[in-house]
Design a protein around this motif. Sequence first.
Motif, PDB file in Angstrom:
ATOM      1  N   VAL A  88      39.748  36.362  37.351  1.00  0.00           N
ATOM      2  CA  VAL A  88      39.878  36.969  38.681  1.00  0.00           C
ATOM      3  C   VAL A  88      41.073  36.413  39.446  1.00  0.00           C
ATOM      4  CG1 VAL A  88      37.391  37.378  38.852  1.00  0.00           C
ATOM      5  CG2 VAL A  88      38.358  35.278  39.818  1.00  0.00           C
ATOM      6  N   TRP A  89      41.650  35.288  38.991  1.00  0.00           N
ATOM      7  CA  TRP A  89      42.646  34.607  39.811  1.00  0.00           C
ATOM      8  C   TRP A  89      43.955  35.372  40.000  1.00  0.00           C
ATOM      9  CZ3 TRP A  89      40.802  31.431  43.048  1.00  0.00           C
ATOM     10  CH2 TRP A  89      39.680  30.656  42.737  1.00  0.00           C
ATOM     11  N   PRO A  90      44.475  36.101  38.995  1.00  0.00           N
ATOM     12  CA  PRO A  90      45.661  36.917  39.283  1.00  0.00           C
ATOM     13  C   PRO A  90      45.396  37.943  40.390  1.00  0.00           C
ATOM     14  CG  PRO A  90      45.412  36.649  36.925  1.00  0.00           C
ATOM     15  CD  PRO A  90      44.158  36.106  37.545  1.00  0.00           C
ATOM     16  N   GLY A  91      44.181  38.510  40.420  1.00  0.00           N
ATOM     17  CA  GLY A  91      43.829  39.430  41.491  1.00  0.00           C
ATOM     18  C   GLY A  91      43.762  38.758  42.843  1.00  0.00           C
ATOM     19  N   VAL A  92      43.318  37.511  42.869  1.00  0.00           N
ATOM     20  CA  VAL A  92      43.316  36.749  44.124  1.00  0.00           C
ATOM     21  C   VAL A  92      44.740  36.623  44.651  1.00  0.00           C
ATOM     22  CG1 VAL A  92      42.882  34.485  45.166  1.00  0.00           C
ATOM     23  CG2 VAL A  92      41.192  35.482  43.614  1.00  0.00           C
ATOM     24  N   VAL A  93      45.693  36.406  43.741  1.00  0.00           N
ATOM     25  CA  VAL A  93      47.096  36.292  44.147  1.00  0.00           C
ATOM     26  C   VAL A  93      47.586  37.605  44.759  1.00  0.00           C
ATOM     27  CG1 VAL A  93      49.464  35.961  43.314  1.00  0.00           C
ATOM     28  CG2 VAL A  93      47.629  34.493  42.465  1.00  0.00           C
ATOM     29  N   GLU A 103      42.671  45.898  37.088  1.00  0.00           N
ATOM     30  CA  GLU A 103      43.375  45.928  35.804  1.00  0.00           C
ATOM     31  C   GLU A 103      43.833  44.533  35.393  1.00  0.00           C
ATOM     32  OE1 GLU A 103      44.878  48.008  32.406  1.00  0.00           O
ATOM     33  OE2 GLU A 103      43.258  48.260  33.873  1.00  0.00           O
ATOM     34  N   LEU A 104      44.278  43.746  36.357  1.00  0.00           N
ATOM     35  CA  LEU A 104      44.656  42.372  36.041  1.00  0.00           C
ATOM     36  C   LEU A 104      43.444  41.554  35.598  1.00  0.00           C
ATOM     37  CD1 LEU A 104      47.218  41.551  38.869  1.00  0.00           C
ATOM     38  CD2 LEU A 104      47.676  41.622  36.409  1.00  0.00           C
ATOM     39  N   ALA A 122      35.867  50.975  34.483  1.00  0.00           N
ATOM     40  CA  ALA A 122      35.842  49.674  35.141  1.00  0.00           C
ATOM     41  C   ALA A 122      36.929  49.564  36.197  1.00  0.00           C
ATOM     42  CB  ALA A 122      35.993  48.565  34.104  1.00  0.00           C
ATOM     43  N   THR A 123      38.143  49.978  35.843  1.00  0.00           N
ATOM     44  CA  THR A 123      39.268  49.844  36.776  1.00  0.00           C
ATOM     45  C   THR A 123      39.150  50.819  37.940  1.00  0.00           C
ATOM     46  OG1 THR A 123      40.757  49.048  35.047  1.00  0.00           O
ATOM     47  CG2 THR A 123      41.770  50.009  37.001  1.00  0.00           C
ATOM     48  N   LEU A 124      39.012  52.116  37.635  1.00  0.00           N
ATOM     49  CA  LEU A 124      38.959  53.112  38.705  1.00  0.00           C
ATOM     50  C   LEU A 124      37.646  53.055  39.467  1.00  0.00           C
ATOM     51  CD1 LEU A 124      40.663  56.219  37.050  1.00  0.00           C
ATOM     52  CD2 LEU A 124      41.658  54.465  38.531  1.00  0.00           C
ATOM     53  N   GLY A 125      36.536  52.872  38.750  1.00  0.00           N
ATOM     54  CA  GLY A 125      35.239  52.828  39.425  1.00  0.00           C
ATOM     55  C   GLY A 125      35.138  51.692  40.405  1.00  0.00           C
ATOM     56  N   SER A 126      35.541  50.499  39.993  1.00  0.00           N
ATOM     57  CA  SER A 126      35.451  49.361  40.910  1.00  0.00           C
ATOM     58  C   SER A 126      36.441  49.496  42.065  1.00  0.00           C
ATOM     59  CB  SER A 126      35.694  48.051  40.156  1.00  0.00           C
ATOM     60  OG  SER A 126      36.997  48.002  39.606  1.00  0.00           O
ATOM     61  N   ALA A 127      37.605  50.103  41.794  1.00  0.00           N
ATOM     62  CA  ALA A 127      38.592  50.303  42.859  1.00  0.00           C
ATOM     63  C   ALA A 127      38.074  51.281  43.913  1.00  0.00           C
ATOM     64  CB  ALA A 127      39.908  50.806  42.277  1.00  0.00           C
ATOM     65  N   THR A 137      43.103  42.174  26.849  1.00  0.00           N
ATOM     66  CA  THR A 137      41.824  41.601  26.431  1.00  0.00           C
ATOM     67  C   THR A 137      40.743  42.330  27.203  1.00  0.00           C
ATOM     68  OG1 THR A 137      42.025  39.892  28.112  1.00  0.00           O
ATOM     69  CG2 THR A 137      42.802  39.324  25.916  1.00  0.00           C
ATOM     70  N   THR A 138      40.259  43.407  26.649  1.00  0.00           N
ATOM     71  CA  THR A 138      39.362  44.284  27.392  1.00  0.00           C
ATOM     72  C   THR A 138      37.903  43.938  27.219  1.00  0.00           C
ATOM     73  OG1 THR A 138      39.242  45.835  25.561  1.00  0.00           O
ATOM     74  CG2 THR A 138      40.988  46.182  27.193  1.00  0.00           C
ATOM     75  N   ASP A 139      37.598  43.120  26.236  1.00  0.00           N
ATOM     76  CA  ASP A 139      36.181  42.954  25.938  1.00  0.00           C
ATOM     77  C   ASP A 139      35.865  41.517  25.544  1.00  0.00           C
ATOM     78  OD1 ASP A 139      33.677  44.009  25.832  1.00  0.00           O
ATOM     79  OD2 ASP A 139      33.770  44.549  23.722  1.00  0.00           O
ATOM     80  N   THR A 140      36.442  40.568  26.281  1.00  0.00           N
ATOM     81  CA  THR A 140      36.300  39.177  25.886  1.00  0.00           C
ATOM     82  C   THR A 140      34.983  38.576  26.335  1.00  0.00           C
ATOM     83  OG1 THR A 140      37.488  38.524  27.855  1.00  0.00           O
ATOM     84  CG2 THR A 140      38.776  38.775  25.849  1.00  0.00           C
ATOM     85  N   VAL A 141      34.320  39.171  27.327  1.00  0.00           N
ATOM     86  CA  VAL A 141      33.032  38.664  27.779  1.00  0.00           C
ATOM     87  C   VAL A 141      31.936  39.314  26.957  1.00  0.00           C
ATOM     88  CG1 VAL A 141      31.448  38.454  29.720  1.00  0.00           C
ATOM     89  CG2 VAL A 141      33.904  38.354  30.123  1.00  0.00           C
ATOM     90  N   PRO A 142      31.084  38.542  26.284  1.00  0.00           N
ATOM     91  CA  PRO A 142      30.019  39.151  25.490  1.00  0.00           C
ATOM     92  C   PRO A 142      29.164  40.084  26.337  1.00  0.00           C
ATOM     93  CG  PRO A 142      30.161  36.793  25.090  1.00  0.00           C
ATOM     94  CD  PRO A 142      31.066  37.090  26.235  1.00  0.00           C
ATOM     95  N   LYS A 143      28.787  41.202  25.752  1.00  0.00           N
ATOM     96  CA  LYS A 143      28.044  42.217  26.495  1.00  0.00           C
ATOM     97  C   LYS A 143      26.787  41.656  27.147  1.00  0.00           C
ATOM     98  CE  LYS A 143      26.184  46.882  26.082  1.00  0.00           C
ATOM     99  NZ  LYS A 143      25.983  48.023  25.174  1.00  0.00           N
ATOM    100  N   VAL A 144      26.082  40.782  26.435  1.00  0.00           N
ATOM    101  CA  VAL A 144      24.839  40.244  26.962  1.00  0.00           C
ATOM    102  C   VAL A 144      25.069  39.389  28.197  1.00  0.00           C
ATOM    103  CG1 VAL A 144      24.869  38.142  25.562  1.00  0.00           C
ATOM    104  CG2 VAL A 144      22.678  39.107  26.282  1.00  0.00           C
ATOM    105  N   ASP A 145      26.304  38.888  28.345  1.00  0.00           N
ATOM    106  CA  ASP A 145      26.615  38.000  29.455  1.00  0.00           C
ATOM    107  C   ASP A 145      27.087  38.735  30.709  1.00  0.00           C
ATOM    108  OD1 ASP A 145      27.894  34.811  28.251  1.00  0.00           O
ATOM    109  OD2 ASP A 145      25.968  35.375  29.093  1.00  0.00           O
ATOM    110  N   ARG A 146      27.414  40.004  30.582  1.00  0.00           N
ATOM    111  CA  ARG A 146      27.984  40.718  31.720  1.00  0.00           C
ATOM    112  C   ARG A 146      26.960  40.957  32.818  1.00  0.00           C
ATOM    113  NH1 ARG A 146      31.012  45.263  28.311  1.00  0.00           N
ATOM    114  NH2 ARG A 146      32.895  44.112  27.781  1.00  0.00           N
TER     115      ARG A 146
END
Length: 232
Positions: A207-212, A199-200, A169-174, A4-13
Amino acid sequence: METTTDTVPKVDRPGWPEIVVGIAAMAVVGLGLPIAASGQVDLTSPVGGAILACLSGVAGLAGFAAAAAVRRRPLRSFGIRRASARWMWWGVAGGVLALLAKGLLTPLFLMLAEVPTDTQAGYAAGASSGPWLLVVTAIGLAVLTPIGEEFFFRGVVTTGLLRYGAVAATLGSAVIFALLHGINVVLPAALIVGIITAELRRRSDSVWPGVVVHAFNNSITVIAYALVPGIV
């Protein structure tokens, strides 16, 4: 694995204003406060290390709070939403993968580059100096830090960079996450954790799987510090 790569509406990001403001807030709390307190507390001592462990998480939460205050939007826009049990188990698997990769890449990194290796000496001192300081250090590193840093780096930075695509998104934020930990022995581990958690976050929309992942790795680190005094 579903994507699910794009579930957040663009205007909301969130975007660059939130990212910049959040990093600035983290710097003030994570760097400014220790500098201000250095004359009062020895931050390399066990007590100082336990304080820094908690401050690490507080800095992440401050960064997220400052970023979220830039423009009002629901928390789900940052990926702060419930994740299914399946995705939480993927978080555990990601934690194991990150730990194994860290064990392989960190020695190689140290062979190729001369970098500081004692940057977490305070944490080690806090975790190995009695039960009370161990508890405080564990709360800081294994609870507050995973929540604070995942809320900001994955909730704000990864989400904001999704406008440029999944890879950015994945590499840049990492990379941002790793570099903000400093050019030191922690860099490979931070980069690995950053890639897996980003990526998770992208795939699960939470964000919660990443918290784990983050909590798993930091917990192992605290246990190592407690069981092997002097290890860094």
